[in-house]
Structures are given as structure tokens and as C-alpha cells.
Design an enzyme around this catalytic site. Structure first.
Site, PDB file in Angstrom:
ATOM      1  N   GLN A   1       0.842  -1.199   0.000  1.00 47.69           N
ATOM      2  CA  GLN A   1       0.000   0.000   0.000  1.00 47.69           C
ATOM      3  C   GLN A   1       0.878   1.250   0.000  1.00 47.69           C
ATOM      4  OE1 GLN A   1      -3.510  -0.742   2.954  1.00 47.69           O
ATOM      5  NE2 GLN A   1      -1.881  -2.175   3.490  1.00 47.69           N
ATOM      6  N   ASN A   2       2.168   1.052   0.181  1.00 44.31           N
ATOM      7  CA  ASN A   2       3.097   2.173   0.303  1.00 44.31           C
ATOM      8  C   ASN A   2       3.449   2.767  -1.054  1.00 44.31           C
ATOM      9  OD1 ASN A   2       2.940   1.421   2.937  1.00 44.31           O
ATOM     10  ND2 ASN A   2       4.971   0.447   2.990  1.00 44.31           N
TER      11      ASN A   2
ATOM     12  N   CYS B   1       0.287  11.311 -16.886  1.00 45.38           N
ATOM     13  CA  CYS B   1      -0.332  12.339 -17.727  1.00 45.38           C
ATOM     14  C   CYS B   1      -1.849  12.214 -17.691  1.00 45.38           C
ATOM     15  CB  CYS B   1       0.168  12.203 -19.164  1.00 45.38           C
ATOM     16  SG  CYS B   1      -0.588  13.401 -20.268  1.00 45.38           S
TER      17      CYS B   1
ATOM     18  N   HIS C   1      -1.269   1.326  -4.394  1.00 48.78           N
ATOM     19  CA  HIS C   1      -1.659   2.743  -4.282  1.00 48.78           C
ATOM     20  C   HIS C   1      -0.745   3.657  -5.101  1.00 48.78           C
ATOM     21  CE1 HIS C   1      -3.724   1.697  -0.192  1.00 48.78           C
ATOM     22  NE2 HIS C   1      -4.398   1.277  -1.222  1.00 48.78           N
TER      23      HIS C   1
ATOM     24  N   GLY D   1       2.713  -4.508   9.000  1.00 49.11           N
ATOM     25  CA  GLY D   1       2.690  -3.056   9.158  1.00 49.11           C
ATOM     26  C   GLY D   1       1.527  -2.347   8.522  1.00 49.11           C
ATOM     27  N   THR D   2       0.341  -2.959   8.606  1.00 43.74           N
ATOM     28  CA  THR D   2      -0.847  -2.256   8.123  1.00 43.74           C
ATOM     29  C   THR D   2      -1.953  -2.313   9.185  1.00 43.74           C
ATOM     30  OG1 THR D   2      -2.532  -2.091   6.402  1.00 43.74           O
ATOM     31  CG2 THR D   2      -1.700  -4.303   6.872  1.00 43.74           C
TER      32      THR D   2
END
Ligand code: APR
Length: 249
Positions: free
Chosen positions: A109-110, A135, A127, A196-197
Site C-alpha cells: 500500500q506504500n 499524464c 496505491h 505493518g498495516t
């Protein structure tokens, strides 16, 4: 687990690490906390407000339409913070796993790019990535390190269009192809690590549950409990940078 405190790795997890063929790893901000990257909610430093705007507002799709310069200022600031951060032993351990298991899928997710920097290949960036611009006309992607930092918004080399951060903002869908791969790999793995989430932001938080539903052994690494903890076969309470290296064989 605090420095010097011994953590027992359950023998069943050691056994699973020996027999696993397809391993799925989902990481969140906590895996980068020991690198100095602020987390959003629990544990490490929190940096959730920008110029009085809550994180969910400044990092929202509406900002692309209403105030692209402000959005770029926010992400320029965040890249400034990230530029001093280097991978930690958690990133490095996960990178080694890609040569340890038959199949290793890393979904993060980082947006900090630290998994890549640690040597992980084919990272599924759920993400997006703060070091890239996209663009808004042709969809072309470019590395911001190759572009002039004083030109905002950046201009697309392919079509001259205006570019936006290549990050998934609140109110936006995850990149379709990346999500499809992550979902199918999670459902096919036999060992799943959640590192770590806070496991509250969907659809990413649904991936470990999909793994569980398909019979995978589920392991959480986090100093704090999350809504996922009760579903896990093993929870390892502590910092990822201290715990993951202990799982090396
Ligand atoms: N090692 C392991 N886990 C840690 C550590 C550490 N050293 N330090 C903190 N944590 C844990 C916290 O206890 C918390 O559960 O990491 C988690 C971080 O949670 P969040 O800040 O909510 O981050 P994350 O889960 O990645 O957020 C998901 O939400 O804000 C959006 O887009 C953003 O990708 C992000 C998504």
C-alpha cells in the site's frame, strides 16, 4: 517486542516457512516506519495534517480537479520527507524471500518505493508511487527524478499534457491490472504475511481475508492489534525490522 527482548517464532510457522511454495506478502506504512516514513494512524510518527487539511482531504481525487498546484505541493513535501529514507531490515528480508520461495508476491500500500530500492522485483504497488507522475491526457507515466522539479504541474514528454501524481487518491479506484494480479495471487497462496498495516483501508485489507478463505496460513507482524489479528494463525507483536530477519532460515 523491544530491542534485546527475545521473540519465540512458533514452530508451526517455521514449518510453514519450510514447506510453503506460494507466499503472499501485504505491507503497509508500518514496514517503512523504521526507515523514518510517517505512518497514517497507529505506531510510528503520524503526519496526517497538511496546512490544516486532514489527510483524507488533501489526498483526495477532488484535489486533482479543484487544486492541482496544492496537490503537487503536498506530494513534493512528502517526497522531500521520503528522500532521506532508506530501506530497513524488513524491506531487505522481504527482498531476499523472492529467491527463497517458489512464488513470492509482494503487494504494498506504500507509495515510498522502498521495496524496489531494497531489491524487490515486480512489486504490486496497490496505491501507486510518489516518485512517478501520470499524464492526465495520454496516461503516460514518468519518473519525477527525470523531470524539472520547478515545473508544476509537470508536463508530459509524450503529448505535452498536464501530469498528476501517480498515486491512488481517496475516492479513486486501484490500478485494475495490479489489483487483479494481487487478488488472484492472494487467493492462490499457502502462506500470507500482513506486515505493518492497520488493515482498515479496503480493498487492500481484503487481500489477507481472500488468502485465509483459500486455506492459507495467515501471519500478522505489527506492534499493535488490528481487526485482522483474530483471524490470524500467528501474530508477531513488534517492529517488522526486528521480527522479519528472525524468519530467515
Ligand atoms: N513494524 C510493523 N508495524 C508497524 C510498525 C513497525 N515498525 N510501526 C507501526 N506499525 C503498524 C501500526 O501499528 C499500524 O497498525 O503499522 C500500521 C500502520 O497503519 P496505517 O498508518 O493505517 O497505514 P496503512 O495500513 O498502510 O494505511 C493504509 O491508508 O491512508 C491510506 O493510502 C494510505 O496506503 C495507506 C492506507
Amino acid at each position: 517486542m523491544h530491542a534485546g527482548q527475545h521473540l519465540d517464532i512458533p514452530s508451526e510457522l517455521r514449518e510453514r516457512l519450510r514447506s510453503a511454495r506460494s507466499v503472499f506478502v501485504l505491507t503497509g506504512a508500518g514496514v517503512s516506519a523504521e526507515s523514518g516514513v510517517p505512518t497514517f494512524r497507529g505506531g510510528g510518527q503520524t503526519g496526517a495534517v497538511w496546512k490544516g487539511m486532514p489527510f483524507e482531504v488533501i489526498s483526495s481525487a477532488r484535489m486533482v480537479r479543484n487544486n492541482l498546484p496544492e496537490l503537487w505541493e503536498w506530494f513534493d513535501y512528502r517526497r522531500g520527507v521520503l528522500s532521506d529514507c532508506r530501506p530497513n531490515p524488513a524491506h531487505e528480508t522481504i527482498a531476499r524471500w523472492q529467491d527463497r520461495f517458489q512464488t513470492l508476491t509482494l503487494a504494498t500500500q506504500n507509495i515510498d518505493g522502498l521495496h524496489d530500492e531494497a531489491g524487490s522485483r515486480e512489486v504490486l504497488e496497490l496505491h501507486g508511487n510518489a516518485w512517478r507522475a501520470r499524464c492526465m491526457s495520454c496516461g503516460g507515466r514518468e519518473d519525477l527524478r527525470d523531470k524539472r522539479p520547478d515545473v508544476r504541474p509537470p508536463v508530459c514528454v509524450a503529448c505535452g499534457g498536464q501530469m498528476r501524481p501517480d498515486v491512488v487518491l481517496f475516492g479513486e479506484m486501484l490500478p485494475e491490472e495490479v489489483w487483479a494480479i494481487a487478488a488472484s495471487r492472494a487467493a492462490a497462496c499457502d502462506l500470507c504475511f500482513v506486515v505493518g498495516t492497520s488493515a482498515i483501508v479496503y480493498p487492500a485489507a481484503g487481500l489477507p481475508q481472500a488468502a485465509l478463505m483459500s486455506g492459507a496460513f495467515l501471519v500478522e507482524v505489527n506492534p499493535e492489534p488490528t481487526p485482522l489479528s483474530e483471524m490470524c494463525d500467528v501474530t508477531l507483536r513488534g517492529a517488522a525490522g526486528e521480527i522479519l530477519p528472525l524468519l530467515d532460515d
